[in-house]
Write an enzyme that holds these catalytic residues in place. Structure first.
Site, short mmCIF file in Angstrom:
data_model
loop_
_atom_site.label_atom_id
_atom_site.label_comp_id
_atom_site.label_asym_id
_atom_site.label_seq_id
_atom_site.Cartn_x
_atom_site.Cartn_y
_atom_site.Cartn_z
N ASN A 5 73.00 -89.35 105.74
CA ASN A 5 71.62 -88.97 105.44
C ASN A 5 70.68 -90.16 105.55
O ASN A 5 69.53 -90.02 105.94
CB ASN A 5 71.53 -88.35 104.05
CG ASN A 5 72.10 -86.94 104.04
OD1 ASN A 5 72.23 -86.33 105.09
ND2 ASN A 5 72.46 -86.44 102.87
N SER A 23 74.48 -85.31 96.63
CA SER A 23 74.00 -85.91 97.88
C SER A 23 73.05 -87.06 97.60
O SER A 23 72.65 -87.75 98.53
CB SER A 23 73.33 -84.85 98.76
OG SER A 23 72.54 -83.99 97.99
N HIS A 62 81.44 -86.12 99.61
CA HIS A 62 80.20 -85.52 100.10
C HIS A 62 80.44 -84.71 101.37
O HIS A 62 80.65 -85.28 102.45
CB HIS A 62 79.17 -86.64 100.35
CG HIS A 62 77.83 -86.14 100.74
ND1 HIS A 62 77.11 -86.65 101.79
CD2 HIS A 62 77.07 -85.14 100.22
CE1 HIS A 62 75.97 -85.99 101.89
NE2 HIS A 62 75.92 -85.08 100.96
N GLU A 98 82.09 -87.66 103.51
CA GLU A 98 81.92 -89.05 103.08
C GLU A 98 82.62 -89.20 101.72
O GLU A 98 82.41 -88.39 100.82
CB GLU A 98 80.44 -89.38 102.93
CG GLU A 98 79.72 -89.54 104.25
CD GLU A 98 78.22 -89.75 104.07
OE1 GLU A 98 77.67 -90.63 104.74
OE2 GLU A 98 77.59 -89.03 103.27
P1 NAI Z 1 73.41 -74.28 94.52
O1 NAI Z 1 72.20 -74.19 93.66
O2 NAI Z 1 73.53 -73.35 95.68
O3 NAI Z 1 74.71 -74.07 93.60
C1 NAI Z 1 74.90 -74.68 92.38
C2 NAI Z 1 75.77 -73.76 91.54
O4 NAI Z 1 76.21 -74.47 90.40
C3 NAI Z 1 75.07 -72.51 91.04
O5 NAI Z 1 75.82 -71.37 91.41
C4 NAI Z 1 75.05 -72.67 89.54
O6 NAI Z 1 75.17 -71.43 88.84
C5 NAI Z 1 76.23 -73.56 89.30
N1 NAI Z 1 76.13 -74.36 88.09
C6 NAI Z 1 75.10 -75.13 87.69
N2 NAI Z 1 75.43 -75.75 86.53
C7 NAI Z 1 76.70 -75.40 86.23
C8 NAI Z 1 77.58 -75.73 85.17
N3 NAI Z 1 77.24 -76.56 84.22
N4 NAI Z 1 78.80 -75.15 85.17
C9 NAI Z 1 79.17 -74.29 86.13
N5 NAI Z 1 78.34 -73.95 87.15
C10 NAI Z 1 77.14 -74.50 87.21
O7 NAI Z 1 73.51 -75.80 94.99
P2 NAI Z 1 74.20 -76.41 96.28
O8 NAI Z 1 73.23 -76.47 97.38
O9 NAI Z 1 75.51 -75.77 96.49
O10 NAI Z 1 74.43 -77.92 95.82
C11 NAI Z 1 75.44 -78.28 94.92
C12 NAI Z 1 75.67 -79.77 95.01
O11 NAI Z 1 76.02 -80.12 96.36
C13 NAI Z 1 74.49 -80.61 94.66
O12 NAI Z 1 74.92 -81.75 93.99
C14 NAI Z 1 73.88 -80.98 96.02
O13 NAI Z 1 73.17 -82.19 96.01
C15 NAI Z 1 75.14 -81.13 96.85
N6 NAI Z 1 74.97 -80.96 98.29
C16 NAI Z 1 74.18 -79.96 98.80
C17 NAI Z 1 74.06 -79.80 100.17
C18 NAI Z 1 73.22 -78.70 100.74
O14 NAI Z 1 73.02 -78.67 101.96
N7 NAI Z 1 72.77 -77.77 99.93
C19 NAI Z 1 74.75 -80.71 101.12
C20 NAI Z 1 75.61 -81.69 100.48
C21 NAI Z 1 75.67 -81.81 99.12
#
Ligand code: NAI
Length: 677
Positions: free
Chosen positions: A491, A420, A441, A453
């Site tokens: 955003n 994001s 996105h 997006e």
């Molecule tokens: P989260 O922390 O809930 O999930 C991330 C997951 O990735 C975790 O389960 C972790 O174990 C796993 N992970 C981390 N490194 C890894 C690797 N090398 N190999 C395999 N698994 C791995 O994070 P979330 O909120 O789901 O965000 C994920 C992405 O989405 C980020 O880039 C964030 O900026 C983006 N995003 C988040 C939004 C939100 O509202 N939380 C909205 C739009 C985009």
């Protein structure tokens, strides 16, 4: 003996039983629209039956996947005043009344989509037969365009289904499967497509007595009961739509309440009510939103992209929901996470999503489960056509992952990141083929937010961007191509509005007042509640990125966050939460609430003009589309740029200038205002 009489939209075919088959086939279009020309032609055909009455009439479509998609909405946009709109409605009414009055059996034979004017045409017939095909969907969605059925559909649907079921489908505008339509008596019979013609013929030739609606349903139409039910309906509608913003549902309830005892009068008043509604700002803007949505869909139609397998890396909040969404949409999906415990949760959550989506359809739930596979080791990488990365928001972690997976990817596979905030260029530089990286996105919650997006990085291959747009459309989302830039489009435009709200809390203005100012404007949720819902830590990290890039200072309240007060997820943020709902003090007030609203709205629209100046998306309409479908921005206002146009650049410029004098340079009018057309 067949007697073919070719006309432009309709073809009349009379068979050996003297049944007139009226084939609808809009020339040169993929779907049938009940335009004024099509209405005129059909009316002439029906008039002709006066002296040459067939044994029966069957109305059908020659299009593969639609019966009639609805009226031609473009024609509505040309209506200049109520009188013109009324003439327009009267033509539709004359046709429907003439069909209804035909002294021979009339049957509508529906396969595929049947909406709005199409359903009203079917309702004017004695019998409605539909195929049980998945493609068949029937509805009266006019409410979504700021009107209600206007070709007799109100009175006739109530007559057929009873007021509760009929008002429900008209007030929600939802599309019914043939099975659901049969259940409420909207159609007479549902048959497999191969039997459709035979079933229609049977009804045409035997004219069976129509099923009567049960006594209790008829009772709901009684003059003594109606006011009670109408009150309840208004209450339900008010939860979603304010009368000053969305008058159509209230007008429909009134129409039924006042005239349900007299069909002729109800039809007359229906036309008048729709003529009134069709020329309101709300209807114009909702029609605009419909076309904006079509515009987004068409962004995904340029380049075909066949995807056999999707691999999602990161099974967290976003990745888990993206994976289950793709499985719901019919794709074979593997979801990878470094943490097996997290992966187990992902699959559990997916099962919940499948049940929510498919309800009691066990086979659909089982199939979706079969399509989604947990994949701790990432074996799905080598067979995926698109890999969606949704791991931690950390440049080094993402780059390390990309380097490890690229050698195993198919040569043409796309790598799409859900980041994001990270610049695509900072990620793509580690790839051997940087052109394959694109941003995809999604918004949170994935299942509810319609927009995605598609971020075009400096190095993204144009074909990859186009294919990702196609993928976005194929998974049932509205894809919007955006230039890589801090906060992308949505955003970026939302953040100043949220920051202004938090600044006002810093100043001592109650959160409730701020949120109410926004919902009074037409936002689905106030900015303070929104910040709490997204999570204050996430808000802060997006705000940090934007504040660096765009000189947006962070309010004190966001600078010093406590880990225990991160919003809804921790039970407390700006509000305290009980049962996942904010506890709001309804008695607080603030003298200058108009200024509160201006501060919020003008920060948002000013940022929208900055995005216009920077050319983040291809045209002005796409800014409005992105903000409406990405944030829920008041659809009846047509989008931030449309709001500027309709309110007037001069008036809003003056408001901005006085806010700038009082609160400083963050209200400085952006140069982008001069580009608004
Ligand atoms: P989260 O922390 O809930 O999930 C991330 C997951 O990735 C975790 O389960 C972790 O174990 C796993 N992970 C981390 N490194 C890894 C690797 N090398 N190999 C395999 N698994 C791995 O994070 P979330 O909120 O789901 O965000 C994920 C992405 O989405 C980020 O880039 C964030 O900026 C983006 N995003 C988040 C939004 C939100 O509202 N939380 C909205 C739009 C985009």
């Amino acid at each position: 003996m067949l007697n073919n009489e070719a006309v432009n939209h309709w073809k009349v075919e009379t068979d050996a039983n003297n049944i007139a088959w009226l084939h609808f086939d809009n020339p040169g279009a993929s779907a049938n629209l009940l335009s004024q020309a099509a209405i005129r032609e059909l009316d002439d055909i029906i008039k002709g039956f006066k002296n040459n009455l067939p044994q029966a009439v069957i109305i059908l479509s020659d299009k593969i996947s639609s019966f009639i998609f609805g009226a031609d909405i473009k024609e509505y946009t040309a209506l200049e005043n109520k009188q013109q709109a009324l003439d327009f409605m009267h033509k539709g009414h004359a046709l429907m009344n003439r069909i209804e009055a035909l002294p021979c059996p009339t049957v509508s034979m529906i396969h595929g989509l049947c909406f709005g004017g199409g359903t009203e045409l079917a309702l004017a017939c004695n019998y409605i037969i539909a195929s049980d095909d998945k493609k068949t969907k029937i509805g009266l969605p006019e409410i979504k365009l700021g009107i209600h059925p206007g070709y007799g559909g109100t009175a006739r649907s109530i007559e057929r289904c009873g007021p509760i079921a009929a008002m429900n489908i008209m007030l929600t505008g939802r599309a019914l499967t043939a099975r659901a339509a049969k259940k409420i008596n909207l159609i007479d019979e549902m048959v497999p497509i191969r039997q459709l013609k035979t079933a229609a013929e049977k009804y045409a030739l035997t004219a069976p007595i129509r099923h009567k609606i049960p006594f209790l349903m008829r009772l709901a139409n009684h003059a003594v009961i109606r006011p009670l039910i109408a009150k309840q309906m208004r209450k339900q509608v008010a939860k979603k739509a304010k009368p000053e913003h969305y008058p159509a549902p209230y007008s429909l309830i009134n129409l039924w309440l006042k005239h349900a005892d007299n069909k002729r009068l109800m039809l007359e008043k229906e036309a008048e009510a729709v003529a009134e509604l069709a020329t309101t700002e709300t209807a114009r803007n909702l029609v605009r939103v419909f076309f904006l949505q079509e515009g987004l869909k068409s962004q995904g139609k340029q380049t075909p992209f066949e995807v056999e397998h999707v691999h999602v890396i990161g099974g967290g909040l976003m990745g888990g929901d993206i994976a289950s969404w793709c499985a719901i949409q019919g794709y074979s999906v593997t979801v990878q996470d470094q943490d097996p415990a997290r992966l187990a949760q992902t699959i559990k959550r997916a099962q919940y999503s499948f049940k929510k989506k498919f309800k009691r359809d066990r086979r659909a739930i089982r199939d979706a489960n079969d399509r989604l596979m947990a994949d701790h080791r990432g074996t799905g990488v080598h067979r995926a056509d698109i890999i969606i990365e949704a791991i931690f928001e950390d440049v080094a972690v993402k780059r390390a992952l990309y380097e490890s997976i690229e050698p195993n990817m198919k040569p043409d596979a796309i790598l799409a990141t859900n980041t994001s905030s990270i610049k695509l260029e900072d990620l793509s530089s580690c790839l051997k083929n940087p052109g394959r990286l694109v941003g995809l996105h999604f918004f949170n919650p994935v299942a509810l937010m319609p927009l995605v997006e598609i971020i075009r990085g400096d190095e993204s291959d144009e074909k990859v961007v186009q294919q990702t747009l196609a993928f976005g459309k194929n998974i049932g989302k509205l894809p919007l191509a955006v230039k890589s830039s801090p906060g992308f489009l949505v955003n970026r435009i939302l953040m100043p509005y949220i920051l202004e709200a938090v600044t006002m809390v810093d100043e001592g203005i109650p959160a409730e007042v701020i949120d109410k100012a926004a919902t009074d404007y037409g936002m689905p949720m106030g900015p303070i509640e929104l910040a709490d819902t997204v999570g204050l830590d996430i808000c802060k990290s997006v705000a940090n990125i934007l504040s660096e890039a765009l000189d947006m200072p962070l309010p004190e309240n966001l600078k010093n966050l406590s880990d225990r007060k991160l919003g809804k997820k921790t039970g407390e943020g700006f509000y305290k939460y009980k049962d996942n709902k904010p506890i709001k003090n309804k008695s607080v007030s603030y003298a200058n609430d108009k200024e509160v609203q201006n501060r919020l709205v003008l920060r948002l629209v000013n940022e929208a003009t900055a995005c216009l100046r920077e050319g983040l998306v291809e045209n002005q309409d796409l800014i409005d589309a992105g903000v409406i479908f990405g944030t829920g921005f008041a659809p009846f206002r047509g989008g931030p740029l449309e709001y500027i146009r309709s309110t007037g650049i001069d008036i809003l410029s003056q408001s901005l200038a006085s806010l700038e004098t009082k609160f400083g340079s963050r209200f400085k009018k952006d140069e982008g205002w001069s580009e608004i057309k």
